[in-house]
Design an enzyme around this catalytic site. Structure first.
Site, short mmCIF file in Angstrom:
data_model
loop_
_atom_site.label_atom_id
_atom_site.label_comp_id
_atom_site.label_asym_id
_atom_site.label_seq_id
_atom_site.Cartn_x
_atom_site.Cartn_y
_atom_site.Cartn_z
N THR A 96 -3.12 -2.44 -1.09
CA THR A 96 -2.34 -3.45 -0.37
C THR A 96 -1.17 -2.80 0.39
O THR A 96 -0.99 -3.02 1.59
CB THR A 96 -1.77 -4.48 -1.38
OG1 THR A 96 -2.87 -4.98 -2.14
CG2 THR A 96 -1.07 -5.61 -0.69
N GLY B 4 10.02 -6.15 -2.86
CA GLY B 4 9.17 -5.85 -1.69
C GLY B 4 9.93 -5.63 -0.40
O GLY B 4 10.62 -4.62 -0.24
N LYS C 111 12.61 -4.65 -12.32
CA LYS C 111 13.42 -4.73 -11.09
C LYS C 111 14.91 -4.86 -11.43
O LYS C 111 15.76 -4.23 -10.79
CB LYS C 111 12.93 -5.89 -10.23
CG LYS C 111 11.51 -5.63 -9.70
CD LYS C 111 10.87 -6.89 -9.14
CE LYS C 111 9.46 -6.60 -8.63
NZ LYS C 111 8.72 -7.82 -8.30
N GLY D 94 3.49 -8.32 -0.77
CA GLY D 94 2.59 -8.45 0.37
C GLY D 94 2.52 -7.15 1.15
O GLY D 94 3.43 -6.33 1.09
P1 NAP Z 1 -3.44 -1.48 -5.01
O1 NAP Z 1 -3.76 -2.45 -3.95
O2 NAP Z 1 -4.10 -1.64 -6.34
O3 NAP Z 1 -3.78 -0.02 -4.44
C1 NAP Z 1 -3.69 1.13 -5.22
C2 NAP Z 1 -4.20 2.31 -4.40
O4 NAP Z 1 -3.90 3.49 -5.11
C3 NAP Z 1 -5.70 2.30 -4.15
O5 NAP Z 1 -5.95 2.84 -2.90
C4 NAP Z 1 -6.24 3.21 -5.25
O6 NAP Z 1 -7.41 3.89 -4.89
C5 NAP Z 1 -5.10 4.22 -5.35
N1 NAP Z 1 -5.00 4.80 -6.68
C6 NAP Z 1 -4.64 4.19 -7.82
N2 NAP Z 1 -4.64 5.06 -8.84
C7 NAP Z 1 -5.02 6.24 -8.34
C8 NAP Z 1 -5.23 7.53 -8.90
N3 NAP Z 1 -5.06 7.75 -10.20
N4 NAP Z 1 -5.61 8.53 -8.09
C9 NAP Z 1 -5.80 8.30 -6.77
N5 NAP Z 1 -5.61 7.11 -6.17
C10 NAP Z 1 -5.24 6.09 -6.95
O7 NAP Z 1 -1.89 -1.43 -5.31
P2 NAP Z 1 -0.71 -1.98 -4.37
O8 NAP Z 1 -0.60 -3.47 -4.53
O9 NAP Z 1 -0.84 -1.44 -3.01
O10 NAP Z 1 0.59 -1.39 -5.12
C11 NAP Z 1 0.93 -0.03 -4.99
C12 NAP Z 1 2.32 0.20 -5.57
O11 NAP Z 1 3.27 -0.58 -4.84
C13 NAP Z 1 2.49 -0.23 -7.03
O12 NAP Z 1 3.37 0.67 -7.67
C14 NAP Z 1 3.13 -1.60 -6.93
O13 NAP Z 1 3.90 -1.94 -8.07
C15 NAP Z 1 4.02 -1.41 -5.73
N6 NAP Z 1 4.35 -2.65 -5.03
C16 NAP Z 1 3.36 -3.47 -4.63
C17 NAP Z 1 3.68 -4.63 -3.93
C18 NAP Z 1 2.61 -5.55 -3.43
O14 NAP Z 1 2.94 -6.53 -2.78
N7 NAP Z 1 1.33 -5.28 -3.68
C19 NAP Z 1 5.03 -4.94 -3.68
C20 NAP Z 1 6.03 -4.05 -4.11
C21 NAP Z 1 5.67 -2.90 -4.79
P3 NAP Z 1 -8.88 3.30 -5.28
O15 NAP Z 1 -9.05 2.06 -4.48
O16 NAP Z 1 -9.82 4.38 -4.87
O17 NAP Z 1 -8.85 3.05 -6.75
N1 HSE Z 2 3.77 -9.02 -8.81
C1 HSE Z 2 4.97 -9.03 -8.05
C2 HSE Z 2 5.44 -10.44 -7.78
C3 HSE Z 2 4.84 -8.34 -6.70
O1 HSE Z 2 4.72 -11.41 -8.07
O2 HSE Z 2 6.55 -10.59 -7.28
C4 HSE Z 2 5.09 -6.88 -6.73
O3 HSE Z 2 6.39 -6.57 -7.20
#
Ligand code: NAP
Ligand code: HSE
Length: 428
Positions: free
Chosen positions: A13, A135, A206, A303
């Site tokens: 994401t 975020g 957080k 997001g």
């Molecule tokens: P995600 O959609 O699950 O994507 C994770 C990515 O990392 C995938 O491309 C996955 O590859 C790769 N990955 C995971 N473990 C790995 C490993 N051991 N070796 C190599 N590649 C690996 O996660 P996301 O939602 O983007 O979140 C990423 C980070 O941002 C997290 O720390 C989350 O807490 C933070 N964050 C997310 C949001 C949000 O809105 N989503 C907001 C703020 C912060 P594969 O697909 O090949 O497994």
């Molecule tokens: N899971 C979190 C939320 C997003 O619902 O706010 C990433 O920090």
């Protein structure tokens, strides 16, 4: 034009959002930095899964971190994988190889942020983590770079979008917790296993990060007392509304002369408080400084593009630092954390009791509360049958430990069937 090559660890994401943002706003970014940011390599677990992704330029996907760490052309690594242990190992290796890091990983930063920051300082590289809290809301840099002339006494906010969506839907439509949770999952806000969100752990990470930045003391997830929203019912929300309150999952960091307290729990806040009107999956954070007074930050807490906005702004900062040769000079922590004893934390409470519908029950309840020195602010008897009555009380500010003792005593009375809920009232 100068060029800085970067690598992404993760392309889910957030990682895909970073690529999209760099493509769409590339010209705007180059104009400001006089430098092109080019994604050279991307680490994922399953390279095949990403073979159809449309990306401009020659980006190489790999499942081997060594290809990134050994590439001297890469000066900045963006960690957007999640998971604490592997990500920590990768980031430490980056620092040892002279690479700056931007991370969105709150799980990691809430536990190891300060040791990692110290290592980055030692290695003279940057470590930035704006997206780790709320975020796209620019709160991390605001804490250390815009509010740092203030003595901060309070940070209170809605820092989890999933739980805010659930509580907002329960409030607006009167639906049950379970139905709202299922809708949050269908909309992609909540994970298939929503524990981290609904139990308050995500918000706890957080507030540990913001507390560290606000109070200049190292605080971790383990310093936060956490309670989730699993026990909140549509009845609690309805009764709170009748009394002029809204129920939100609040993350609260406070510092006074007795020390620091970090808490995440559901709380009743007055309908006219700015946080009461933060609906759906939005986040908002209020900070109280001794000179600035109260300031509030609001926006999308998660997001793809909102989070990428924070990640890329960090990246731009790192590039600016690289261009002027000024990396790794940050120090957020100046003293040991002195935690306030939980026994010293007080608040008013909302109590909902299921009691026997008979003469003298209210008097018995009031007597028990009086024994513990707890004063009743208001009391309403709600729905009743021939046998059971629902009683909703607001009690004046009392120490948490005293309230717990009083509830235990009430529960032992034969005329009280159940303490249906006890929720703190937040007066800010
Ligand atoms: P995600 O959609 O699950 O994507 C994770 C990515 O990392 C995938 O491309 C996955 O590859 C790769 N990955 C995971 N473990 C790995 C490993 N051991 N070796 C190599 N590649 C690996 O996660 P996301 O939602 O983007 O979140 C990423 C980070 O941002 C997290 O720390 C989350 O807490 C933070 N964050 C997310 C949001 C949000 O809105 N989503 C907001 C703020 C912060 P594969 O697909 O090949 O497994
Ligand atoms: N899971 C979190 C939320 C997003 O619902 O706010 C990433 O920090």
């Amino acid at each position: 034009m100068k060029q800085v090559n970067i690598a992404l660890l993760g392309c889910g994401t957030v990682g895909s959002g970073v690529i999209e943002l760099l493509q769409h706003n590339g010209a705007l970014i180059e104009e400001q930095l006089h430098t092109k940011i080019s994604v050279k390599r991307v680490l994922v677990r399953d390279v095949e899964k990403y073979s159809n992704l449309e990306i401009a330029g020659p980006v190489s996907f790999t499942d081997n971190f060594q290809e990134i760490i050994q590439d001297d052309d890469i000066s900045v690594v963006v960690e957007v994988m999640g998971s604490a242990d592997f990500a920590r190992e990768c980031i430490e290796q980056c620092f040892h190889h002279g690479k700056s890091v931007v991370s969105a990983n709150k799980d990691l930063i809430a536990d190891y942020g300060i040791p990692l920051l110290k290592l980055s300082n030692m290695k003279n590289v940057d470590f930035q983590f704006e997206a780790s809290v709320a975020g796209g809301v620019p709160i991390v840099r605001a804490m250390y770079a815009s509010l740092n002339s203030n003595r901060i006494s309070e940070i209170i906010g809605i820092m989890n979008g999933t739980t805010n969506y659930i509580l907002s839907q329960m409030t607006e439509r009167g639906i049950s917790y379970q139905q709202a949770l299922e809708e949050a999952q269908a909309k992609g806000y909540a994970e298939a296993d929503p524990t981290n969100d609904v139990s308050g752990y995500d918000a706890a990470r957080k507030i540990a990060i913001l507390g560290t930045l606000g109070f200049h003391a190292e605080l971790t997830f383990r310093d936060v007392r956490v309670e989730g929203i699993e026990k909140i019912t549509a009845e609690d929300i309805k009764h709170a509304a009748e009394m002029g309150y809204v129920i939100k999952l609040l993350a609260i960091a406070r510092q006074d002369e007795e020390g620091i307290s970090l808490n995440v729990h559901p709380g009743l806040i007055r309908k006219n408080h700015p946080l009461a009107n933060v609906a759906d999956a939005y986040n908002a954070i209020c900070v109280r400084g001794n000179c600035v007074g109260d300031v509030m930050f609001y926006g999308a807490g998660a997001g793809s593009l909102p989070t990428a906005s924070a990640v890329v702004s960090d990246l731009m900062n790192v590039v600016m630092h690289l261009n002027i040769g000024m990396t790794g000079q940050r120090n957020f922590v100046n003293h040991e954390a002195k935690l306030k004893s939980q026994d010293r934390i007080s608040s008013p409470y909302y109590l909902r009791l299921m009691v026997k519908n008979s003469t003298g029950v209210l008097a018995d309840t009031a007597n028990v509360l009086a024994t513990y020195g707890i004063s009743i602010r208001s009391l309403i008897q709600k729905d009743e049958t021939a046998e059971v009555a629902e009683v909703v009380l607001l009690i004046d500010s009392s120490a948490d430990s005293i309230v717990q003792q009083a509830l235990k005593k009430l529960e032992s009375l034969a005329c009280i069937y159940k303490i249906a809920n006890a929720i703190r009232v937040i007066e800010v």
